[in-house]
Each structure stands twice: as C-alpha cells, then as structure tokens.
Design a protein around this motif. Structure first.
Motif, short mmCIF file in Angstrom:
data_model
loop_
_atom_site.label_atom_id
_atom_site.label_comp_id
_atom_site.label_asym_id
_atom_site.label_seq_id
_atom_site.Cartn_x
_atom_site.Cartn_y
_atom_site.Cartn_z
N SER A 96 0.82 -1.21 0.00
CA SER A 96 0.00 0.00 0.00
C SER A 96 0.86 1.26 0.00
O SER A 96 0.54 2.24 -0.68
CB SER A 96 -0.92 0.00 1.23
N LEU A 97 1.96 1.23 0.76
CA LEU A 97 2.80 2.42 0.87
C LEU A 97 3.74 2.58 -0.32
O LEU A 97 4.00 3.70 -0.76
CB LEU A 97 3.62 2.35 2.16
N LEU A 98 4.25 1.46 -0.86
CA LEU A 98 5.30 1.53 -1.86
C LEU A 98 4.79 1.43 -3.30
O LEU A 98 5.49 1.82 -4.23
CB LEU A 98 6.33 0.42 -1.60
N ILE A 99 3.61 0.90 -3.50
CA ILE A 99 3.08 0.75 -4.86
C ILE A 99 1.76 1.51 -5.02
O ILE A 99 1.59 2.30 -5.95
CB ILE A 99 2.88 -0.74 -5.22
N GLN A 100 0.82 1.26 -4.13
CA GLN A 100 -0.50 1.86 -4.27
C GLN A 100 -0.46 3.38 -4.18
O GLN A 100 -1.04 4.08 -5.04
CB GLN A 100 -1.41 1.30 -3.17
N PRO A 102 2.25 5.59 -4.50
CA PRO A 102 2.94 6.23 -5.63
C PRO A 102 2.15 6.19 -6.93
O PRO A 102 2.15 7.17 -7.69
CB PRO A 102 4.24 5.43 -5.74
N LEU A 103 1.46 5.07 -7.18
CA LEU A 103 0.62 4.99 -8.37
C LEU A 103 -0.49 6.02 -8.31
O LEU A 103 -0.77 6.72 -9.31
CB LEU A 103 0.02 3.58 -8.49
N ALA A 104 -1.13 6.15 -7.15
CA ALA A 104 -2.20 7.14 -7.00
C ALA A 104 -1.68 8.56 -7.18
O ALA A 104 -2.33 9.39 -7.83
CB ALA A 104 -2.84 6.98 -5.62
N LEU A 105 -0.50 8.85 -6.64
CA LEU A 105 0.08 10.19 -6.79
C LEU A 105 0.44 10.48 -8.23
O LEU A 105 0.21 11.59 -8.74
CB LEU A 105 1.31 10.31 -5.89
N PHE A 106 1.01 9.48 -8.92
CA PHE A 106 1.38 9.67 -10.33
C PHE A 106 0.15 9.99 -11.18
O PHE A 106 0.17 10.93 -11.99
CB PHE A 106 2.07 8.39 -10.83
N LEU A 107 -0.93 9.25 -10.98
CA LEU A 107 -2.14 9.50 -11.76
C LEU A 107 -2.78 10.83 -11.36
O LEU A 107 -3.32 11.54 -12.22
CB LEU A 107 -3.12 8.35 -11.55
N ALA A 108 -2.71 11.18 -10.08
CA ALA A 108 -3.27 12.45 -9.64
C ALA A 108 -2.56 13.61 -10.30
O ALA A 108 -3.19 14.61 -10.68
CB ALA A 108 -3.20 12.56 -8.12
N LEU A 109 -1.24 13.53 -10.43
CA LEU A 109 -0.48 14.59 -11.08
C LEU A 109 -0.84 14.72 -12.56
O LEU A 109 -0.71 15.80 -13.14
CB LEU A 109 1.02 14.32 -10.93
N LEU A 123 -13.37 9.49 -12.77
CA LEU A 123 -14.49 8.59 -12.52
C LEU A 123 -14.09 7.14 -12.77
O LEU A 123 -14.40 6.26 -11.96
CB LEU A 123 -15.67 8.98 -13.42
N VAL A 124 -13.38 6.90 -13.87
CA VAL A 124 -12.97 5.54 -14.20
C VAL A 124 -12.05 4.96 -13.13
O VAL A 124 -12.20 3.81 -12.68
CB VAL A 124 -12.29 5.51 -15.59
N PHE A 125 -11.08 5.76 -12.68
CA PHE A 125 -10.13 5.29 -11.69
C PHE A 125 -10.75 5.16 -10.30
O PHE A 125 -10.29 4.36 -9.47
CB PHE A 125 -8.93 6.23 -11.61
N THR A 178 -2.66 -7.59 -5.89
CA THR A 178 -3.03 -6.91 -7.12
C THR A 178 -4.44 -6.33 -7.02
O THR A 178 -4.69 -5.18 -7.39
CB THR A 178 -2.96 -7.87 -8.31
N VAL A 179 -5.36 -7.14 -6.48
CA VAL A 179 -6.74 -6.68 -6.32
C VAL A 179 -6.82 -5.52 -5.34
O VAL A 179 -7.56 -4.55 -5.55
CB VAL A 179 -7.63 -7.85 -5.85
N ILE A 180 -6.05 -5.58 -4.26
CA ILE A 180 -6.08 -4.52 -3.25
C ILE A 180 -5.58 -3.20 -3.85
O ILE A 180 -6.18 -2.14 -3.63
CB ILE A 180 -5.24 -4.92 -2.03
N VAL A 181 -4.49 -3.25 -4.61
CA VAL A 181 -3.99 -2.03 -5.25
C VAL A 181 -5.03 -1.49 -6.22
O VAL A 181 -5.31 -0.28 -6.23
CB VAL A 181 -2.66 -2.32 -5.99
N TRP A 182 -5.62 -2.35 -7.03
CA TRP A 182 -6.64 -1.93 -7.99
C TRP A 182 -7.86 -1.35 -7.28
O TRP A 182 -8.45 -0.35 -7.74
CB TRP A 182 -7.06 -3.13 -8.84
N LYS A 183 -8.23 -1.92 -6.16
CA LYS A 183 -9.46 -1.53 -5.46
C LYS A 183 -9.33 -0.17 -4.78
O LYS A 183 -10.28 0.63 -4.78
CB LYS A 183 -9.80 -2.59 -4.41
N TYR A 184 -8.18 0.14 -4.19
CA TYR A 184 -8.10 1.29 -3.29
C TYR A 184 -7.23 2.45 -3.79
O TYR A 184 -7.22 3.49 -3.14
CB TYR A 184 -7.58 0.83 -1.92
N PHE A 185 -6.53 2.29 -4.91
CA PHE A 185 -5.66 3.40 -5.33
C PHE A 185 -6.48 4.63 -5.71
O PHE A 185 -6.03 5.76 -5.58
CB PHE A 185 -4.76 2.96 -6.49
#
Length: 308
Positions: A96-100, A102-109, A123-125, A178-185
């Motif tokens: 959650s800290l190392l992948i989820q 950073p992925l969320a921050l990258f997409l937010a930017l 909406l999609v994300f 994988t599911v957890i990252v997809w679900k909560y990012f």
C-alpha cells in the motif's frame, strides 16, 4: 500579543461566560452526550467485553465460565498460521505504501486539472473503490479462475494450459495484493487531486518562469504543499491494510493451506467460524492494540512532521 493569547489570560470565570455567550457550551451539551452514548455502546463496551471473553474458553453460548487466563494469547502467539497472517498483513502495508500510493500520486499529477477529459478519467479510476469489497472479490475470482476465467483464456492462447493462480501458494497472495492495489488506489488518488488543486498556481507559474522543469515543479513546489495530504493518505493505507477482510474471503478464503490469511481473516476463520469466541476475542484484542499503537505512533511523529 494575539487575541488567542489574550483569551488565555482571562480568568476562568470570564472564559466560561464568553463560551456561554458564544453558544459553545450549549452546542457541547447538546451534541456531546449522544456521541458519547453511541461511542460507549458500540465501541467501548464491545471492546471491554472482547477483552473479558479473551480469558475464557468459550463457544459463544451461555455465560463464559471456563477461565483459562492468558492461554488463548499463548496459543495465538505459538500458532504458525498467525505468524503467516501477521506477515501477510505487513506485506499489504508495504504494498500500500510503496506501490498503491505512488501509483495514486502519479495519476493524480496527470489528471488533477479541471477538464472534462480528466473528469472522465477520475471517474474511471475511482469506480473500483465504489464497488463493494465482496463484489470485487467475486469478480476477480472469476478473472483468476483457471478453467473459465480471463486468466485461463490468456494462458490457453499462449499455450500454457490451465493456470490456477488462486490455488498456488506462491501466486495466490500476489493476486490478492493486485486486487487490493486496484481496489483502493482511486481513493488515495482523489485525496491527492483535492490537495493538488489547492496548490497556489502563481507559485507553479513562477517556478516555470525561473526555468524549472516539470519534474522540478512536482518535487519542489507541488509535493511540499501536499505533504499533509500524503501523511493522511498513508495513515488510511496503514489502518486499512490492518483491516483487510472482505476482498480475501471470496478470493481464497485464506487458502491454499492457510497461506493468504491476514489478521482479520485469521480471527474469522479460527475464532468465529469454529465457535471459539474466546480465542477470536483474544485475536481481536491483539489487533486493536496493534492498530491503536500504530495510530498513536503515526499521529505523534509523522503527522506532526507533515504539518511542520
């Protein structure tokens, strides 16, 4: 001297009269008792009862009478599956800290600016987070199905035969993560988007005029401004990782061979489903103490640093 300092130097009686005149005392007297009653009924009393039941060998029927002291805690700490559950929970925290995040921050930017196209991407994300955990687990259990799922179709088209990911001890927990990252990012992404939209635009423009690159603007202007949001996001990620349950049950139910349990699924499997309520209560107490310890430690150290 500020108004706040002047207020602190007033006598206690004067401060009380001011609070009464401002309506603060009335608001406290009206709003606080219902909150305290609800908190006591649904949080404090259940926690106290769980702590009491944890000292008994009790199946949930009748009044607990077989007092065993700390035997339940000793059984938990000596149980190999509990060690696996703790390790898996820590892995989820790390992912959650190392992948989820950073992925969320990258997409937010990429999509924080207010445009119609970015609104669609948001909406999609964010849709996976809206989806119920059990529903998400059931959907992904079909995706990973080795006979009829999407994974089976891809593996067969590549000539790999049937691949049973959820039956493989080495692959099952990777699928869960994988599911957890997809679900909560998407949840963390929305936190970052809200914070990025509050960054002063004139500072970004000034940095660009000075010749700062896009990466430098992000590193030296935007990220320093959203540190409190990142700290809050990390706190939610850690506490959420300690409570993961609904996604795992429909995917693997803790299997194969108890290799994908977290602390909460361990409590459910070895406590509730086996009517060993005293044992399950002991697991709940351990989880509660761990969560409170993490929350207090995080609030006192990392949150203060982010706000500084």
């Amino acid at each position: 001297m500020t108004l706040a300092d002047a207020g602190r130097r007033l006598p206690a009686s004067a401060r009380m009269r001011r609070a009464i005149s401002n309506g603060r005392v009335t608001a406290v007297l009206i709003l606080l008792p219902p909150a305290l009653i609800l908190f006591t009924l649904f949080v404090t009393l259940p926690l106290g009862e769980s702590a009491w039941y944890s000292f008994f060998n009790w199946n949930g029927y009748g009044t607990p009478s077989n007092f065993v002291g700390i035997a339940n805690y000793e059984r938990i700490l000596n149980h190999s599956v509990f060690h696996i559950a703790v390790g898996n929970t820590l892995k989820i925290v790390a992912i959650s800290l190392l992948i989820q995040m950073p992925l969320a921050l990258f997409l937010a930017l990429l999509i924080y600016k207010k445009t119609p196209t970015n609104a669609v991407f948001r909406l999609v994300f964010f849709l996976p987070y809206i989806l119920a955990e059990v529903a998400a687990g059931l959907i992904w259990s079909f995706v990973f199905d080795g006979n009829y799922g999407v994974t089976a179709s891809i593996a067969q088209s590549l000539g790999l035969g049937n691949v049973f990911i959820l039956s493989d001890p080495d692959l099952a927990f990777m699928a869960i993560m994988t599911v957890i990252v997809w679900k909560y990012f998407g949840f963390h992404m929305m936190i970052y988007i809200a914070a990025l939209q509050s960054v002063p635009q004139d500072q970004i423009e000034a940095a660009k005029i000075e010749g700062a690159s896009r990466r430098q603007v992000v590193r030296y202007v935007q990220i320093p401004h959203i540190k409190p949001a990142i700290a809050v996001s990390a706190f939610f990620a850690i506490i959420g990782a300690l409570q993961v349950f609904d996604v795992i049950i429909p995917l693997t139910n803790g299997g194969p061979s108890n290799q994908t349990h977290t602390i909460v699924t361990y409590l459910y499997t070895f406590g509730l489903t086996r009517l060993n309520i005293g044992f399950g209560s002991a697991v709940g107490v351990i989880l509660f103490v761990g969560a409170v310890t993490v929350a207090v430690f995080y609030q006192r150290i990392f949150m203060k640093r982010a706000e500084a």
